[in-house]
Enzyme design. Sequence first.
Site, PDB file in Angstrom:
ATOM      1  N   CYS A 196     -24.806 -15.973 -49.229  1.00 44.63           N
ATOM      2  CA  CYS A 196     -23.912 -16.829 -48.449  1.00 44.63           C
ATOM      3  C   CYS A 196     -23.112 -16.005 -47.443  1.00 44.63           C
ATOM      4  O   CYS A 196     -23.075 -14.782 -47.503  1.00 44.63           O
ATOM      5  CB  CYS A 196     -22.912 -17.539 -49.364  1.00 44.63           C
ATOM      6  SG  CYS A 196     -23.640 -18.530 -50.688  1.00 44.63           S
ATOM      7  N   ASP A 220      -4.123   0.420 -14.300  1.00 47.96           N
ATOM      8  CA  ASP A 220      -3.079   0.814 -15.248  1.00 47.96           C
ATOM      9  C   ASP A 220      -3.473   0.305 -16.628  1.00 47.96           C
ATOM     10  O   ASP A 220      -3.038  -0.747 -17.081  1.00 47.96           O
ATOM     11  CB  ASP A 220      -1.739   0.231 -14.813  1.00 47.96           C
ATOM     12  CG  ASP A 220      -0.610   0.609 -15.776  1.00 47.96           C
ATOM     13  OD1 ASP A 220      -0.814   1.541 -16.580  1.00 47.96           O
ATOM     14  OD2 ASP A 220       0.451  -0.033 -15.711  1.00 47.96           O
TER      15      ASP A 220
END
Length: 461
Positions: free
Chosen positions: A33, A439
């Site tokens: 699962c 930046d």
Amino acid sequence: MTDQDTRYEAVRSRDARFDGAFFFAVATTGIYCRPSCPAVTPKRHNVRFFATAAAAQGAGFRACRRCRPDAVPGSADWNARADVVGRAMRLIGDGIVDREGVAGLADRLGYSARQVQRQLTAELGAGPVALARAQRAHTARVLLQTTGLPVTEIAFASGFASVRQFNDTVRAVYATTPSGLRAAVRAQRRTATPAAGIPLRLAHRGSYHAQTVFDLLQREAVAGVEEVSGPPGRRTYRRTLRLPYGTGIVAVDERAGNQDRACAVHPGGWLDARLHLTDPRDLTTAVQRLRRLFDLDADPYAVDERLGADPRLAPLVDARPGLRAPGAADPEEHAVRALVGRARAERLVRAYGKALDAPCGTLTHLFPEPAVLAQSEPDGPLGALAAALADGAVRLDPGADRDDAQAALLALPGLDERTVAAIRARSLGDPDVAPPGADVPDTWRPWRTYALHHLRAAEER
């Protein structure tokens, strides 16, 4: 706590953040699962953990019919990692093993087939053949449950070499026959044909900020190849695709989110898509290219946690949780478009693009191949880039080494660092690109590409 204890806690709390990052199997039921499976949590001593669905299948476990673990988003690691395992997983997802075999995969990675087998098995618990087999099984299930194609045609469209191999794999993975898989879905959901298209749900983990993705695709759309229609919140993106066996037209729908927020967000789930393919063998490749374009295998929890800790980015992350960094459906096409811009790209489509045999609305052409552009536009930066893409001097496929590709691009005349950074971020899907002069502090690593998308989105408001 050990790593396995942590994983068990994720299973016990049904934490969807880990879907695709690992799988668990239950020894007493023979089922594997996803971590968020809603079934009763098994006892710890009955649970085994696997890095991939293929490894669970190889250990003799079958897929859970309730949580469908084979349908979860892929691990975010495969798109972020630049090592041989990450590159191999991207290539396998693109269908290389089905088309070229393990030898072809190894050749593209620059390793021997034995080395690739050893590295994948050591880390993932499954080799390339098993990983490709798991992917074929998932493709087969999708075609069986969403189309009316004959079972024999589905077998070969999924990449299987024979109907017997197809039948054996479906029984091993899903504990039922192909006919049983098909019968499990109501008839009205199996009305799709190649002409009507294949309906799909493209799953993603966590929040998905659809608005910014569709805004970007709408701004960039190249006429003849792409279109975005509909009002914000209910837009549909459509485009043509050149695929290994034929061509395709894909449509993906934007889903409106919480209307109380200033942005369109919906937590978890999927994007609805429809694929029209001239050859159904291209399904796996087409889906993977859409997943890369829409950045559906990202881990928004990790991205938002890191960037949200920065004072400058925190309000942006809060305003746009789950913001994605779109990739490219065709990396070579995007490289050309990054160089020439939208207007010239449209002229190239009209002049050199291959016309579709059957146009679909405003979608009339495939974007021209690099070889065609190299012959038709041999001069200048475009000619140099097209020639390098055509002869393999520059590789932008899912298994390409990003640093090598960047170096090769920078060596071409007319490609500056900013253009190459854009190609690396989109065509190569690098989540941590900082253009020159931007930046972008190192504290934003390894998600600087996402940080820049946040900043641009804020500027556009």
